[in-house]
Design an enzyme around this catalytic site. Structure first.
Site, short mmCIF file in Angstrom:
data_model
loop_
_atom_site.label_atom_id
_atom_site.label_comp_id
_atom_site.label_asym_id
_atom_site.label_seq_id
_atom_site.Cartn_x
_atom_site.Cartn_y
_atom_site.Cartn_z
N ARG A 98 47.93 32.31 42.50
CA ARG A 98 48.12 32.01 41.07
C ARG A 98 48.27 30.49 40.90
NH1 ARG A 98 52.46 36.15 38.57
NH2 ARG A 98 51.59 35.29 36.65
N ASP A 290 51.30 40.43 27.02
CA ASP A 290 51.98 41.43 27.86
C ASP A 290 51.89 42.85 27.31
OD1 ASP A 290 52.65 39.68 29.84
OD2 ASP A 290 54.68 39.31 29.12
N ARG A 367 53.44 46.20 35.00
CA ARG A 367 52.94 46.65 33.70
C ARG A 367 51.83 47.69 33.83
NH1 ARG A 367 56.16 44.14 30.53
NH2 ARG A 367 56.71 41.94 30.86
#
Length: 410
Positions: A98, A290, A367
């Site tokens: 990342r 999100d 998630r």
């Protein structure tokens, strides 16, 4: 480990007290670390990300391992740049994929001493003692991660001359930047945000006791259950009507699917309203990325075509969430495809979910597990690596049990 989820009826009735917001908790923890005086924080998130940040802020030197916590890594990068000595900041294998180069380079321009130990622009980092003060203005791309901007803003008041930040390009997740500034203001910091420029002078944070609002991102999974239910009376405790969180837009978005939101003294109550007569919907998630996974599953579960824009940051989250959604929605006969867009990333959802005991992969992404779990209202589903949810919502499965779901290890 695999969890099997099922529910005997489509009724969602109960009372759930949601955990404190991870986004708010992490910002307040960093402000607490930068404040000269102590103050009390109530209802701090119990998420793994927040606990990790709390533990790292308590260390004094050595190697700091943020694991898979992206916000923690970025906030710690800025915080450690202000500390004496040389520290190593690392993370999980996914964290090493990342990008953090934009933030590290911005800090170096201000006077930090940050070096990349492996791949240029990516963790792990060596962070040495800096020499701040010669530079007090920065230009930074605003279309990569709002967490880079928030990290810089929170350390701005303690820099020798403060900081003026010029945001270049389209701003992603603007509400998260506003959340940061609003929290800073709550702790005594004055700022100016005019056009693309945010200016913060040298100031001291003022200690004030603080209560963390519940997490609207976590609430999204209960909204999905509400949308799929036939009978609904669900109280979610801890949410504020005047919220700092961009995901609070859920209350308005979900009316299209027949979910009414009533704000009460200690949270919200969800009940069934009349759904809009829609066979398609369109949303821009640039300010609330999100909840994109949740809404993709809701559209698939209800057979509503969805056109989603503003998804550019989804590819650099815990996993490539666009690809992950494509893979997992396909298991229930729903197509999630990336389409051409003038800018950013856009996707389309088509099809109606056919839930025939699918096993969903989670890609080390909390998630993914929580977005797909609500499909258990339609039939038995299985979730691989289910405890990945501890990253943001440790009590997720216990809360499902309170609402009548069966959760078994298979």
């Amino acid at each position: 480990m695999i969890y099997q989820l099922k529910k005997s009826d489509p009724t969602v009735v109960g009372d759930i007290t949601l955990d404190g917001s991870k986004s708010i908790s992490n910002r307040v923890l960093l402000i607490h670390a930068l404040c000269q005086d102590n103050f009390k924080i109530d209802r701090l998130s119990t998420s793994k990300d927040t606990k990790t940040l709390q533990q790292l802020l308590a260390l004094s030197d050595g190697t700091y391992d943020a694991g898979a916590a992206g916000t923690t890594f970025r906030f710690m990068t800025a915080y450690l740049a202000l500390q004496p000595g040389t520290q190593i900041l690392t993370g999980s294998e996914r964290m090493k994929q990342r990008p953090v180069g934009v933030l590290a380079e911005a800090l170096n321009e201000l006077g930090a001493d940050i070096q990349f130990l492996e791949k240029t622009g990516y963790p792990p980092l060596s962070i040495g003692p800096g020499n701040f003060g010669s530079v007090k203005e920065l230009k930074i791309p605003a279309n990569i991660s709002s967490q880079f901007i928030s990290a810089l803003l929170m350390i701005a008041p303690v820099l020798p001359d403060g900081l003026t930040l010029h945001l270049e390009g389209d701003i992603v997740s603007r509400p998260y930047i506003q959340m940061t500034l609003s929290l800073m203001k709550r702790f005594g910091i004055a700022y100016q945000w005019i056009g693309p420029t945010i200016s913060i002078g040298k100031q001291a944070y003022q200690a004030k006791d603080f209560t963390v609002e519940a997490d609207w991102s976590a609430a999204s999974y209960h909204y999905a259950l509400a949308a799929f239910s036939k009978n609904l009376d669900l109280h979610l405790g801890g949410l504020f009507e005047d919220s700092l969180q961009g995901d609070a837009v859920l209350a308005e978005m979900m009316t299209q699917f027949g979910v009414n939101t009533e704000f009460v003294a200690d949270g919200i109550v969800l009940t069934k309203g009349k759904p809009s007569s829609i066979d398609s919907c369109q949303w821009n998630f640039i300010n609330c990325p999100d909840i994109a996974q949740t809404l993709a599953v809701v559209c698939g579960g209800l057979g509503v075509d969805g056109y989603f824009t503003g998804l550019r940051t989804l590819k650099i989250k815990e996993t490539d969430r666009v690809q992950a959604l494509q893979n997992e929605l396909e298991k229930v006969n729903v197509n999630f495809s990336e389409i051409e867009a003038r800018q950013g990333v856009s996707c389309q959802v088509k099809g109606t979910a056919k839930v025939d005991q699918p096993t969903f992969s989670t890609y080390e992404d909390h998630r993914m597990a929580m977005a797909f779990a609500p499909l258990a209202i339609f039939g038995t589903v299985r979730i691989e690596d289910p405890m990945v949810v501890v990253k943001s919502y440790p009590a997720f499965y216990e809360d499902l049990k309170k609402l009548g779901f069966t959760v078994e290890t298979v």
